[in-house]
Design a protein around this motif. Structure first.
Motif, short mmCIF file in Angstrom:
data_model
loop_
_atom_site.label_atom_id
_atom_site.label_comp_id
_atom_site.label_asym_id
_atom_site.label_seq_id
_atom_site.Cartn_x
_atom_site.Cartn_y
_atom_site.Cartn_z
N ILE B 21 -0.14 4.14 -0.07
CA ILE B 21 -0.10 4.06 -1.53
C ILE B 21 1.06 4.93 -1.99
O ILE B 21 1.22 6.06 -1.51
N ASN B 22 1.85 4.39 -2.92
CA ASN B 22 3.07 5.08 -3.35
C ASN B 22 2.95 5.61 -4.76
O ASN B 22 2.27 5.03 -5.60
N CYS B 23 3.68 6.70 -5.00
CA CYS B 23 3.70 7.33 -6.32
C CYS B 23 5.12 7.80 -6.60
O CYS B 23 5.69 8.56 -5.81
N ALA B 61 -0.75 13.06 3.12
CA ALA B 61 0.07 12.94 1.92
C ALA B 61 1.44 13.53 2.21
O ALA B 61 1.54 14.58 2.86
N THR B 62 2.47 12.84 1.74
CA THR B 62 3.84 13.33 1.89
C THR B 62 4.52 13.33 0.54
O THR B 62 4.13 12.59 -0.37
N ILE B 63 5.52 14.18 0.41
CA ILE B 63 6.28 14.21 -0.83
C ILE B 63 7.74 14.47 -0.53
O ILE B 63 8.08 15.25 0.37
N ASN B 64 8.61 13.76 -1.27
CA ASN B 64 10.05 13.98 -1.20
C ASN B 64 10.51 14.35 -2.61
O ASN B 64 10.61 13.47 -3.47
N LEU B 72 0.57 8.41 -0.09
CA LEU B 72 -0.73 8.73 0.49
C LEU B 72 -1.00 7.69 1.57
O LEU B 72 -0.94 6.49 1.30
N HIS B 73 -1.26 8.16 2.78
CA HIS B 73 -1.54 7.26 3.90
C HIS B 73 -2.99 7.46 4.34
O HIS B 73 -3.49 8.59 4.35
#
Lengths: 111, 111
Positions: B21-23, B61-64, B72-73
């Motif tokens: 899921i992308n944000c 969760a990852t953030i750039n 969110l994976h």
């Protein structure tokens, strides 16, 4: 620990009636928030309190008042309910990390 | 245009699939919050992150920050993961704790 509690869980009001939604937390957090959640709209901030004795308007404050009674409690009052205030209301708190913790919600219907 | 956009709005997958899921956000932020809401249920904090990656069980969760994007994976998805996943941006202004919310991604995992 209960975390964040809200009362009541459900409420039905007639147009023009008043009511107060209660929120209490035992997390020793300074900040408390009231949100409403409507289908397709996401969470919208109604009011916010950064500490005991202070409150700030959010995105949709019209028709609502709040009281930060003490560090634990933050209440939301509808003075004259309108059908447009039919919604699910969430209280939340946050501490030093700014991570927000939510109560279980109050489902309000105004007829 | 919302300051916080999520994609997809709806996602249906088979049990066991890897979910993303992308944000994306347009404001300067100091952290990003991922939340989970089960049908008819309350809202639970999953992660708050300001850089890199965080993992909790099957959730990552990852953030750039440079690209203003977070993901969110969910690995080995399960029907109990069916919920609405919400991302929220904490603005850059120090002391401003008001989150800006996305409208959510509804995830359905089919057994």
């Amino acid at each position: 620990n209960a975390g964040v509690t809200q009362t009541p869980k459900f409420q039905v009001l007639k147009t023009g009636q008043s009511m107060t939604l209660q929120c209490a937390q035992d997390m020793n957090h300074n900040s408390m928030y009231w949100y409403r959640q409507d289908p397709g709209m996401g969470l919208r901030l109604i009011y916010y309190s950064a500490s005991e004795g202070t409150t700030d308007k959010g995105e949709v404050p019209n028709g609502y008042n709040v009281s930060r009674l003490n560090k634990r409690e933050f209440s939301l009052r509808l003075e004259s309910a309108a059908p447009s205030q039919t919604s699910v209301y969430f209280c939340a708190t946050s501490g030093r990390t700014y991570e927000q913790y939510f109560g279980p919600g109050t489902r309000l219907t105004v007829t | 245009k919302n300051e916080v956009e999520q994609s997809p709005q709806n996602l249906t997958a088979q049990e066991g699939e890897f979910i993303t899921i992308n944000c994306s956000y347009s404001v300067g932020i100091s952290a990003l919050h991922w939340l989970q809401q089960h049908p008819g249920g309350g809202i639970v904090s999953l992660f708050m992150l300001s850089s890199g990656k965080k993992k909790h069980g099957r959730l990552i969760a990852t953030i750039n920050i440079q690209e203003k994007h977070s993901s969110l994976h969910i690995t080995a998805s399960h029907p109990r993961d069916s919920a609405v996943y919400i991302c929220a941006a904490l603005p850059h202004n120090f002391g401003n704790e008001k989150l800006t919310f996305g409208t959510g991604t509804r995830l359905t995992i089919i057994p």
